[in-house]
Design an enzyme around this catalytic site. Sequence first.
Site, PDB file in Angstrom:
ATOM      1  N   HIS A  69       0.574  -1.254  -0.320  1.00 27.48           N
ATOM      2  CA  HIS A  69       0.350   0.519  -0.173  1.00 27.48           C
ATOM      3  C   HIS A  69       0.726   1.065  -0.397  1.00 27.48           C
ATOM      4  O   HIS A  69       0.236   2.416  -0.385  1.00 27.48           O
ATOM      5  CB  HIS A  69      -0.877   0.368   1.469  1.00 27.48           C
ATOM      6  N   ASP A  70       1.828   0.644   0.286  1.00 24.29           N
ATOM      7  CA  ASP A  70       2.637   2.253   0.295  1.00 24.29           C
ATOM      8  C   ASP A  70       3.807   2.319  -0.824  1.00 24.29           C
ATOM      9  O   ASP A  70       3.968   3.676  -1.659  1.00 24.29           O
ATOM     10  CB  ASP A  70       4.284   2.334   1.512  1.00 24.29           C
ATOM     11  N   GLY A  91       6.142   6.424  -5.070  1.00 21.81           N
ATOM     12  CA  GLY A  91       5.929   4.719  -4.365  1.00 21.81           C
ATOM     13  C   GLY A  91       6.113   4.560  -3.346  1.00 21.81           C
ATOM     14  O   GLY A  91       5.455   5.500  -2.286  1.00 21.81           O
TER      15      GLY A  91
END
Length: 366
Positions: A69-70, A91
């Site tokens: 998710h990061d 990102g």
Amino acid sequence: ITSLSNPTDLQHQDPIVDVFAITSPASRLSYDFYRNSCPAAEEVVWTMMSQIVSEHKDVPPALLRLFFHDCFIQIPCINLVDVFWINAIQGCDGSVLLNSSSNPNSTAERTAIPNRTLRGFNHIDAIKEAVEKICPGVVSCADILALATRDGVVQIGGPYYPVLTGRRDSKISYFNEATNHIPRPTDNVTQFLRAFAQRGFNARETVALLGAHNIGRMGCGVIRARFNFSGTGNPDPSIPADLLNEMRRRCPDQDQVNSESPSPAPSSDSSAVPAKSNNNSMPNGEKFDAHFYKNLLKGRGLIFSDQQLTAGGTTSRIVRAYASDDGGEQAFRRDFARAMIKLSNLNVLTGDEGEIRLSCSLPRNT
């Protein structure tokens, strides 16, 4: 890491050892980046993860999901015919670790709907604290998350893959992007492949990353979506009767449905729900092997987007190859490692970009 023989569908893969060819877009990262500034950093991360995993087997799948998710959200600058995003500037930068108090004029991305069931923040904070004791203000939270995720995968029996380091931390968080860009459990195979292709992943890499669902637990929020198939009010007719009964037993209809994201990694036990609870999650499995793909071939995927991988075409052939007893599991492990290398280097901040946080939940100027 040696390249093993492949099933027919995967026979043209390159060996994983060609790591620098895979990571050329992230050439500003390097192997053992902290060799001079903090030579014990990676050892501290490994030791801390060993202690954590010995007490909490559910942490590796939680960190896999947190890391995905990061890395997966992005800020597009140009959209070419609604197909490819160009010049993304976000990102694997630790932005998901920031909490709401660090964003006085906005909302932190960890509070976005797809991120509300993310767990593992406390473990990353603990590792960061241990690293700060030996090297204050040197090692980024983004690097710690990348290393801890890899170490957790290895410590529960998954494949090793090299992690280049030198990432910097984002100063801000991205609520809207997290809300809009994380794949949804109701996505069909075309939507899923499109989302991954926008970030440079081909079909094989996408199917391999989703193999992270072979460990941990799947939250009921994503499972219940299959009880109302296409808005009919009836369950997905493709679910085997015994599996549907088990899903209903563990995830009763009366509980409120939410919009958790499936992501390539499951919700895991660490979602503040005891593993023994029947009405909050369902187990994916404990071993890092190919049983996820074998279950898909039997129609036993827990969420719609996973089961869609067998809907036909390229993804269905890859699922069959990974499920094969003739080298399928070895091929999956190698491809998963290669895909994780690629994911970990997605749109990183390096050099003078971003900052090195002292606390993973707060930007440095707080």
